[in-house]
Design a protein around this motif. Structure first.
Motif, PDB file in Angstrom:
ATOM      1  N   ILE A   1      37.598 -26.488 -34.748  1.00 19.45           N
ATOM      2  CA  ILE A   1      38.949 -26.959 -34.213  1.00 19.45           C
ATOM      3  C   ILE A   1      38.932 -26.832 -32.613  1.00 19.45           C
ATOM      4  O   ILE A   1      38.520 -25.857 -32.107  1.00 19.45           O
ATOM      5  N   SER A   2      39.180 -28.156 -32.140  1.00 25.10           N
ATOM      6  CA  SER A   2      39.202 -28.189 -30.508  1.00 25.10           C
ATOM      7  C   SER A   2      40.220 -29.386 -30.240  1.00 25.10           C
ATOM      8  O   SER A   2      41.010 -29.748 -30.953  1.00 25.10           O
ATOM      9  N   SER A   3      40.272 -29.341 -28.853  1.00 26.53           N
ATOM     10  CA  SER A   3      41.292 -30.347 -28.253  1.00 26.53           C
ATOM     11  C   SER A   3      40.475 -31.294 -27.431  1.00 26.53           C
ATOM     12  O   SER A   3      39.212 -30.763 -26.956  1.00 26.53           O
ATOM     13  N   VAL A   4      40.828 -32.366 -26.773  1.00 25.48           N
ATOM     14  CA  VAL A   4      40.079 -33.361 -26.152  1.00 25.48           C
ATOM     15  C   VAL A   4      39.980 -32.397 -24.713  1.00 25.48           C
ATOM     16  O   VAL A   4      38.809 -32.553 -23.972  1.00 25.48           O
ATOM     17  N   ALA A   5      40.894 -31.746 -24.228  1.00 27.05           N
ATOM     18  CA  ALA A   5      40.695 -30.902 -22.871  1.00 27.05           C
ATOM     19  C   ALA A   5      39.552 -29.900 -23.060  1.00 27.05           C
ATOM     20  O   ALA A   5      39.044 -29.887 -22.406  1.00 27.05           O
ATOM     21  N   ASP A   6      39.731 -29.406 -24.320  1.00 30.76           N
ATOM     22  CA  ASP A   6      38.392 -28.283 -24.477  1.00 30.76           C
ATOM     23  C   ASP A   6      37.121 -29.085 -24.639  1.00 30.76           C
ATOM     24  O   ASP A   6      35.962 -28.552 -24.096  1.00 30.76           O
ATOM     25  N   LEU A   7      36.923 -30.265 -25.249  1.00 32.64           N
ATOM     26  CA  LEU A   7      35.754 -30.783 -25.229  1.00 32.64           C
ATOM     27  C   LEU A   7      35.271 -31.419 -23.891  1.00 32.64           C
ATOM     28  O   LEU A   7      34.313 -31.444 -23.723  1.00 32.64           O
ATOM     29  N   GLY A   8      36.276 -31.655 -23.098  1.00 32.79           N
ATOM     30  CA  GLY A   8      35.994 -32.121 -22.045  1.00 32.79           C
ATOM     31  C   GLY A   8      35.551 -31.125 -21.018  1.00 32.79           C
ATOM     32  O   GLY A   8      34.563 -31.359 -20.305  1.00 32.79           O
ATOM     33  N   LYS A   9      36.036 -29.819 -20.864  1.00 30.14           N
ATOM     34  CA  LYS A   9      35.432 -28.581 -20.507  1.00 30.14           C
ATOM     35  C   LYS A   9      33.994 -28.443 -20.868  1.00 30.14           C
ATOM     36  O   LYS A   9      33.074 -28.157 -19.974  1.00 30.14           O
ATOM     37  N   TYR A  10      33.800 -28.575 -22.315  1.00 27.96           N
ATOM     38  CA  TYR A  10      32.537 -28.414 -22.701  1.00 27.96           C
ATOM     39  C   TYR A  10      31.454 -29.445 -22.280  1.00 27.96           C
ATOM     40  O   TYR A  10      30.363 -29.052 -21.702  1.00 27.96           O
ATOM     41  N   LEU A  11      31.885 -30.681 -22.070  1.00 27.87           N
ATOM     42  CA  LEU A  11      31.138 -31.663 -21.660  1.00 27.87           C
ATOM     43  C   LEU A  11      30.683 -31.401 -20.238  1.00 27.87           C
ATOM     44  O   LEU A  11      29.562 -31.669 -19.703  1.00 27.87           O
TER      45      LEU A  11
END
Length: 142
Positions: free
Chosen positions: A17-27
């Motif tokens: 479970i994630s968000s675009v903001a979290d995936l952006g930080k991960y990227l």
């Protein structure tokens, strides 16, 4: 109305479970790690994360012309497309995530959808969005 907690029997291979903001930080961290500037793992761990693990003889077949496939080669949780992009895909019924970056430019893109892509129209719509992001990414590079 409160919605029940989402669960899936295949949770070990997904269910993240994630968000675009979290995936952006991960990227962003993945890109920094690839460039030797990551802060989450040691440099040698990033080198291993981004090391392709297979050679051509490991494949009976592989589609060398699908720019959306991360299966040209694989690393540890990372896929390497024939275009040179590095990233990861994921999905379960009703959700899909794409996360890739260009190692030369350090520019990446994330796409997170909560829709069914089981039919051709849904897949075509997703790829149209992904291609639009790629065009934007090209403008940033210039």
């Amino acid at each position: 109305m409160a919605f029940p907690y989402y669960g899936l029997t295949t949770y070990p291979d997904g269910g993240f479970i994630s968000s675009v903001a979290d995936l952006g930080k991960y990227l962003q961290e993945l890109i920094r790690g690839y460039q030797g500037q990551g802060t989450v793992l040691r440099p040698e761990s990033y080198r291993e994360l981004f090391r392709p693990q297979l050679v051509a003889s490991n494949f009976e077949q592989r589609n060398e012309r699908n720019p959306y496939s991360e299966s040209y080669n694989v690393g540890v949780f990372m896929g390497f497309g024939y275009t040179g992009f590095i990233g990861h895909t994921g999905g379960d019924p009703g959700v899909v995530a794409l996360l890739f970056f260009d190692p030369n430019s350090g520019i990446g893109r994330v796409l997170l959808l909560n829709t069914n892509l089981a039919n051709k129209a849904g897949g075509a719509a997703m790829y149209k969005i992904w291609d639009t992001l790629a065009k934007y990414q090209q403008r940033i590079k210039r």
